[in-house]
Design an enzyme around this catalytic site. Structure first.
Site, PDB file in Angstrom:
ATOM      1  N   TYR A   1      35.957  65.671  36.686  1.00 52.31           N
ATOM      2  CA  TYR A   1      36.399  64.266  36.717  1.00 52.31           C
ATOM      3  C   TYR A   1      36.605  63.744  38.128  1.00 52.31           C
ATOM      4  CZ  TYR A   1      40.931  66.689  36.249  1.00 52.31           C
ATOM      5  OH  TYR A   1      41.995  67.554  36.380  1.00 52.31           O
TER       6      TYR A   1
ATOM      7  N   LYS B   1      39.792  43.058  36.203  1.00 47.31           N
ATOM      8  CA  LYS B   1      39.767  42.255  37.426  1.00 47.31           C
ATOM      9  C   LYS B   1      41.098  41.495  37.472  1.00 47.31           C
ATOM     10  CE  LYS B   1      36.644  38.911  39.577  1.00 47.31           C
ATOM     11  NZ  LYS B   1      35.365  38.191  39.374  1.00 47.31           N
TER      12      LYS B   1
ATOM     13  N   ILE C   1      31.257  41.296  36.056  1.00 49.12           N
ATOM     14  CA  ILE C   1      31.823  42.625  35.820  1.00 49.12           C
ATOM     15  C   ILE C   1      31.109  43.335  34.670  1.00 49.12           C
ATOM     16  CG2 ILE C   1      34.031  42.176  36.932  1.00 49.12           C
ATOM     17  CD1 ILE C   1      35.298  41.697  34.204  1.00 49.12           C
ATOM     18  N   GLU C   2      30.458  42.593  33.794  1.00 55.96           N
ATOM     19  CA  GLU C   2      29.648  43.216  32.747  1.00 55.96           C
ATOM     20  C   GLU C   2      28.536  44.063  33.369  1.00 55.96           C
ATOM     21  OE1 GLU C   2      31.126  39.275  30.960  1.00 55.96           O
ATOM     22  OE2 GLU C   2      30.561  40.034  32.929  1.00 55.96           O
TER      23      GLU C   2
END
Length: 125
Positions: free
Chosen positions: A53, A99, A72-73
């Site tokens: 991770y 955001k 942001i998509e």
């Protein structure tokens, strides 16, 4: 399916439609759920049998911080594609991209998108 969860990774980046966002930048917060079979790692206690991770966080930061997008998509989908590309044992991904300083002239905690894709249904686009 087992999961690795990364919650609220903070990355400073330059995404947005407004020119000020592209110049000044802002904070973005990324959370991920990576589904994979973690049985071998649980039995062996060996890092090489799991998804590191720390490396995932570095890869996410590279996408979010070092590329620029209007939406942001698009950022979220690019993160999904990068994880599928770099971690073949990941079977599905859920990403939340927040955001918190969205410049919309309203008081709010954040705006966000959440995308979820499985390897079998992801066309890499």
């Amino acid at each position: 399916m087992d999961k690795i969860i990364i919650k609220d990774l903070e990355v400073y980046a330059y995404h947005g439609v407004a020119e000020e966002e592209k110049v000044m930048g802002q904070l973005f917060i990324v959370s991920l759920e990576l589904s994979a079979d973690l049985e071998a790692a649980a039995q062996s206690d060996n890092l090489s049998h799991t998804i590191h991770y720390g490396e995932v966080c570095i890869d996410v930061e590279k996408v979010v911080a070092f590329q620029k997008y209007n939406l942001i998509e698009a950022v979220a989908m690019t993160v999904i594609n990068k994880i599928f590309e770099n971690y073949p044992t990941v079977q599905s991904i859920k990403i939340s991209l927040k955001k918190p300083w969205a410049p919309i002239g309203k008081h709010l905690k954040y705006v966000a998108v959440e995308l979820e894709r499985s390897r079998e249904n992801n066309d890499g686009k």
